[in-house]
Design an enzyme around this catalytic site. Structure first.
Site, PDB file in Angstrom:
ATOM      1  CB  SER A   1      -0.853  -0.028   1.269  1.00 16.18           C
ATOM      2  OG  SER A   1      -1.427   1.225   1.499  1.00 16.18           O
TER       3      SER A   1
ATOM      4  CE1 TYR B   1      -3.613  -2.516   5.957  1.00 20.36           C
ATOM      5  CE2 TYR B   1      -3.202  -0.254   5.276  1.00 20.36           C
ATOM      6  CZ  TYR B   1      -3.505  -1.561   4.964  1.00 20.36           C
ATOM      7  OH  TYR B   1      -3.701  -1.917   3.651  1.00 20.36           O
TER       8      TYR B   1
ATOM      9  CE  LYS C   1      -1.348  -4.206   3.505  1.00 21.48           C
ATOM     10  NZ  LYS C   1      -1.630  -5.518   3.010  1.00 21.48           N
TER      11      LYS C   1
HETATM   12  N1  LIG Z   1      -8.807  -1.724  -0.448  1.00 21.43           N
HETATM   13  C1  LIG Z   1      -7.828  -0.845  -0.274  1.00 21.43           C
HETATM   14  O1  LIG Z   1      -8.076   0.376  -0.227  1.00 21.43           O
HETATM   15  C2  LIG Z   1      -6.393  -1.298  -0.156  1.00 21.43           C
HETATM   16  C3  LIG Z   1      -5.355  -0.372  -0.347  1.00 21.43           C
HETATM   17  C4  LIG Z   1      -4.034  -0.807  -0.235  1.00 21.43           C
HETATM   18  C5  LIG Z   1      -3.771  -2.144   0.069  1.00 21.43           C
HETATM   19  N2  LIG Z   1      -4.793  -3.009   0.259  1.00 21.43           N
HETATM   20  C6  LIG Z   1      -4.481  -4.397   0.599  1.00 21.43           C
HETATM   21  O2  LIG Z   1      -5.013  -5.244  -0.391  1.00 21.43           O
HETATM   22  C7  LIG Z   1      -5.396  -6.504   0.194  1.00 21.43           C
HETATM   23  C8  LIG Z   1      -6.805  -6.816  -0.203  1.00 21.43           C
HETATM   24  O3  LIG Z   1      -7.646  -5.752   0.217  1.00 21.43           O
HETATM   25  P1  LIG Z   1      -9.200  -5.766  -0.073  1.00 21.43           P
HETATM   26  O4  LIG Z   1      -9.637  -4.343  -0.134  1.00 21.43           O
HETATM   27  O5  LIG Z   1      -9.512  -6.674  -1.190  1.00 21.43           O
HETATM   28  O6  LIG Z   1      -9.713  -6.367   1.305  1.00 21.43           O
HETATM   29  P2  LIG Z   1     -10.849  -7.471   1.595  1.00 21.43           P
HETATM   30  O7  LIG Z   1     -11.095  -7.444   3.051  1.00 21.43           O
HETATM   31  O8  LIG Z   1     -11.999  -7.268   0.670  1.00 21.43           O
HETATM   32  O9  LIG Z   1     -10.107  -8.811   1.173  1.00 21.43           O
HETATM   33  C9  LIG Z   1      -9.304  -9.553   2.055  1.00 21.43           C
HETATM   34  C10 LIG Z   1      -9.761 -10.988   1.985  1.00 21.43           C
HETATM   35  O10 LIG Z   1      -8.929 -11.781   2.816  1.00 21.43           O
HETATM   36  C11 LIG Z   1      -9.714 -12.645   3.601  1.00 21.43           C
HETATM   37  N3  LIG Z   1      -8.947 -12.881   4.816  1.00 21.43           N
HETATM   38  C12 LIG Z   1      -8.642 -11.983   5.797  1.00 21.43           C
HETATM   39  N4  LIG Z   1      -7.875 -12.563   6.734  1.00 21.43           N
HETATM   40  C13 LIG Z   1      -7.681 -13.847   6.334  1.00 21.43           C
HETATM   41  C14 LIG Z   1      -6.965 -14.948   6.898  1.00 21.43           C
HETATM   42  N5  LIG Z   1      -6.304 -14.834   8.061  1.00 21.43           N
HETATM   43  N6  LIG Z   1      -6.976 -16.121   6.218  1.00 21.43           N
HETATM   44  C15 LIG Z   1      -7.656 -16.255   5.048  1.00 21.43           C
HETATM   45  N7  LIG Z   1      -8.343 -15.244   4.484  1.00 21.43           N
HETATM   46  C16 LIG Z   1      -8.358 -14.062   5.130  1.00 21.43           C
HETATM   47  C17 LIG Z   1     -11.028 -11.916   3.810  1.00 21.43           C
HETATM   48  O11 LIG Z   1     -12.120 -12.793   4.070  1.00 21.43           O
HETATM   49  C18 LIG Z   1     -11.197 -11.177   2.487  1.00 21.43           C
HETATM   50  O12 LIG Z   1     -11.884 -11.970   1.537  1.00 21.43           O
HETATM   51  C19 LIG Z   1      -5.161  -6.340   1.695  1.00 21.43           C
HETATM   52  O13 LIG Z   1      -3.908  -6.902   1.987  1.00 21.43           O
HETATM   53  C20 LIG Z   1      -5.137  -4.851   1.889  1.00 21.43           C
HETATM   54  O14 LIG Z   1      -4.370  -4.487   3.010  1.00 21.43           O
HETATM   55  C21 LIG Z   1      -6.101  -2.626   0.134  1.00 21.43           C
END
Ligand SMILES: NC(=O)c1ccc[n+]([C@@H]2O[C@H](COP(=O)([O-])OP(=O)(O)OC[C@H]3O[C@@H](n4cnc5c(N)ncnc54)[C@H](O)[C@@H]3O)[C@@H](O)[C@H]2O)c1
Length: 337
Positions: free
Chosen positions: A124, A148, A152
């Site tokens: 991120s 957070y 990362k």
């Molecule tokens: N959405 C954003 O704005 C954003 C920005 C930068 C980085 N990210 C990163 O991208 C990744 C995905 O984000 P997203 O927005 O799709 O989030 P999300 O919550 O929609 O997706 C994460 C998925 O991981 C699953 N999960 C969580 N913990 C788990 C575990 N211990 N074991 C198995 N499954 C697990 C959840 O059920 C979910 O389906 C994350 O690592 C997040 O930090 C997201």
């Protein structure tokens, strides 16, 4: 290739599953469904025509990950599974260390046991903290502003260390800016639980009438209209970048750290204006005080992604607004979209 997506049923994971399928790759979904809807795999099958195996388990469960990787031998893992709310991370640091850092260590251990040595990781722009200037380049200093963000950065470092010491053959740390939007089919999208933390889901919920107005946190920043400026990136573009980055690192056995943004800064008021234009819905605004820790402005220099694996964002803010709204309206049963 066959690729396992941890968190593959989540927001960015599901769009990446669709992008990989469109490029002819086989997808295996590994998700504990802590933050995903049960019907996402069925929706993905409708969208892609591919029936993706689903393993419902936690990434911290090494035997479960090893078993999944043995049942479905894969060329690489794309690692999305994590917790992602800044406020929650400050309220419960140990939960975030456990889910994100320990979770990533367990996943890497399981991959090593199963002989899988390539990974793409969801990082991120939060790793830049409060940058001195924008556009942000990958060699800008990293700074920890919250728990957070620390997780990362630690996860990135773990992956870089394993790549440097030859334990991973290829790795990509992808630093996302602000992902928004949804697949234009409205079959997959973002479904935040409770009050959305991010601007676009909040705007779409105001548009459905689920929330009365949008709070604009600060209109006295040093930006053209005083509101915060971010680099919004359509999740479909972001998903495509994962497929291209993966193909690049696998073909060349290299490890990379790259920004994924459009390179364009958009203010809160500009985003709201674009949303109103794209959807014909009015978004009532209330100006509220700044939120502690919010940065006034940041956006990416995305040139490295283009130079390295030929990716650049194609979709603009109007596309992001239209597709976010189509998704949210379909969820709310609104048909005039
Ligand atoms: N959405 C954003 O704005 C954003 C920005 C930068 C980085 N990210 C990163 O991208 C990744 C995905 O984000 P997203 O927005 O799709 O989030 P999300 O919550 O929609 O997706 C994460 C998925 O991981 C699953 N999960 C969580 N913990 C788990 C575990 N211990 N074991 C198995 N499954 C697990 C959840 O059920 C979910 O389906 C994350 O690592 C997040 O930090 C997201």
């Amino acid at each position: 290739m066959r690729v396992m997506l941890t968190g593959g049923a989540g927001y960015i994971g599901s769009h990446t599953a669709a992008a990989l399928a469109a490029r002819g790759h086989q997808v295996v979904i590994f998700d504990n469904f802590a933050n995903a809807e049960r019907d996402v795999p069925a929706r993905l099958e409708r969208l892609t025509g591919q029936k993706m195996p689903v393993i419902e388990a936690d990434i911290r469960d090494v035997p479960a990950v090893v078993a999944a990787l043995r049942e479905y031998p894969v060329d690489a893992v794309i690692h999305f599974a994590a917790l992602k709310a800044v406020g929650e991370s400050e309220a419960d640091p140990l939960l975030y260390y456990d889910m994100n850092i320990i979770g990533t260590i367990r996943l890497l251990q399981a991959m090593q046991q199963a002989g899988v040595a390539r990974i793409v990781f969801s990082s991120s722009a939060t790793v830049y903290g409060q940058p001195d200037s924008s556009p942000i380049l990958e060699d800008f200093p990293t700074r920890v502003e919250n728990i957070y963000g620390r997780t990362k950065l630690v996860m990135e470092d773990l992956i870089r260390d394993l790549a440097r010491t030859g334990k991973l053959a290829a790795a990509a740390n992808l630093r996302y800016f602000n992902p928004v939007g949804a697949h234009p089919s409205a079959l997959i999208g973002e479904t935040p639980r409770g009050v959305p933390n991010n601007l676009m889901p909040y705007v779409t919920q105001v548009a459905t009438g689920a929330r009365p107005h949008l709070n604009v946190f600060g209109n006295d920043y040093a930006t053209p209209d005083g509101t915060g400026v971010r680099d919004y990136i359509h999740v479909v573009d972001l998903a495509e970048a994962h497929a291209l980055a993966l193909e690049h690192i696998v073909a060349n056995n290299v490890s990379i750290t790259v920004n994924l943004g459009t390179g364009e800064g958009t203010s809160v008021l500009q985003l709201v204006q674009a949303f109103e234009t794209a959807t014909g819905r009015k978004i009532p605004l209330v100006i509220a005080p700044r939120r502690p820790g919010d940065v006034s402005s940041y956006y990416a220099n995305p040139a490295l992604a283009e130079a390295t694996f030929g990716w650049r964002a194609k979709l603009n803010v109007e596309d992001m607004c239209r597709d976010s709204w189509r998704w949210q309206a379909s969820r709310a049963g609104i048909n005039d979209v």
